[in-house]
Scaffold this motif. Structure first.
Motif, PDB file in Angstrom:
ATOM      1  N   CYS A  32       0.808  -1.217   0.000  1.00 30.35           N
ATOM      2  CA  CYS A  32       0.000   0.000   0.000  1.00 30.35           C
ATOM      3  C   CYS A  32       0.846   1.275   0.000  1.00 30.35           C
ATOM      4  N   LYS A  33       2.135   1.145   0.154  1.00 34.19           N
ATOM      5  CA  LYS A  33       3.004   2.318   0.008  1.00 34.19           C
ATOM      6  C   LYS A  33       3.236   2.638  -1.464  1.00 34.19           C
ATOM      7  N   GLN A  38      -5.331  -0.781 -10.158  1.00 33.72           N
ATOM      8  CA  GLN A  38      -6.592  -0.357  -9.548  1.00 33.72           C
ATOM      9  C   GLN A  38      -6.995  -1.321  -8.448  1.00 33.72           C
ATOM     10  N   TYR A  39      -6.746  -2.597  -8.656  1.00 35.75           N
ATOM     11  CA  TYR A  39      -7.031  -3.586  -7.617  1.00 35.75           C
ATOM     12  C   TYR A  39      -6.250  -3.250  -6.350  1.00 35.75           C
ATOM     13  N   PRO A 116     -14.825   0.911  -5.759  1.00 37.41           N
ATOM     14  CA  PRO A 116     -14.454   0.569  -4.380  1.00 37.41           C
ATOM     15  C   PRO A 116     -13.473   1.565  -3.762  1.00 37.41           C
ATOM     16  N   THR A 117     -12.549   2.088  -4.548  1.00 42.22           N
ATOM     17  CA  THR A 117     -11.599   3.073  -4.027  1.00 42.22           C
ATOM     18  C   THR A 117     -12.315   4.365  -3.653  1.00 42.22           C
ATOM     19  N   ILE A 118     -13.209   4.817  -4.505  1.00 39.42           N
ATOM     20  CA  ILE A 118     -13.963   6.050  -4.225  1.00 39.42           C
ATOM     21  C   ILE A 118     -14.767   5.884  -2.939  1.00 39.42           C
ATOM     22  N   TYR A 119     -15.453   4.758  -2.812  1.00 41.98           N
ATOM     23  CA  TYR A 119     -16.284   4.517  -1.638  1.00 41.98           C
ATOM     24  C   TYR A 119     -15.442   4.428  -0.365  1.00 41.98           C
ATOM     25  N   SER A 120     -14.424   3.582  -0.377  1.00 41.53           N
ATOM     26  CA  SER A 120     -13.594   3.395   0.830  1.00 41.53           C
ATOM     27  C   SER A 120     -12.849   4.660   1.209  1.00 41.53           C
TER      28      SER A 120
END
Length: 141
Positions: A32-33, A38-39, A116-120
């Motif tokens: 995550c760094k 996109q996944y 999912p990225t937008i939501y989270s």
């Protein structure tokens, strides 16, 4: 009534892809760094939200006894104790707001891989803001 084979196959497929990992060992190995796909971004934004949610829950647990003690002191003075009830009411309203706001933001990209990225990301941002609000409340009491 009998379902056509294609319907049964579609239901089976959706069940398989919709089921989240059951164990921590199924957690994807994503850096995550430096998310590259996109996944990866989806996984990392979900982790970010989960971390923010843990912090919120810890702050909530710290604030509740402070507010309860405040209400007890008001009662001892013959005053109306409403801080605890008001806090719970505001938290429930905030959860409804947060969920609705993030659903709306996600709707702008619904069906896309970045949904999912937008939501989270929305959930994490609003949760961190609420955590700061709860910290300020604790300091005020």
């Amino acid at each position: 009534m009998r379902l056509p084979a294609t319907s049964i196959a579609a239901i089976a497929f959706l069940t398989l892809v919709a089921v989240p990992p059951a164990f921590a060992e199924d957690e994807p190995d994503v850096d995550c760094k430096n998310p590259m796909t996109q996944y990866d971004m989806n996984v990392c934004s979900d982790r970010d939200y989960k971390e923010a949610d843990k912090a919120l829950n810890a702050q909530w647990a710290a604030l509740k006894p402070i507010v309860k003690e405040w209400d007890e002191s008001l009662k001892s003075l013959g005053m109306i104790a409403s801080a605890e009830a008001s806090l719970l009411k505001s938290q429930r309203a905030w959860i409804d707001y947060r969920d609705g706001q993030c659903d709306t933001e996600e709707a702008s990209v619904q069906g896309g891989t970045m949904a999912p990225t937008i939501y989270s990301s929305c959930m994490a941002e609003l949760t961190r803001k609420r955590t700061e609000e709860l910290k300020s409340l604790a300091e005020g009491f």
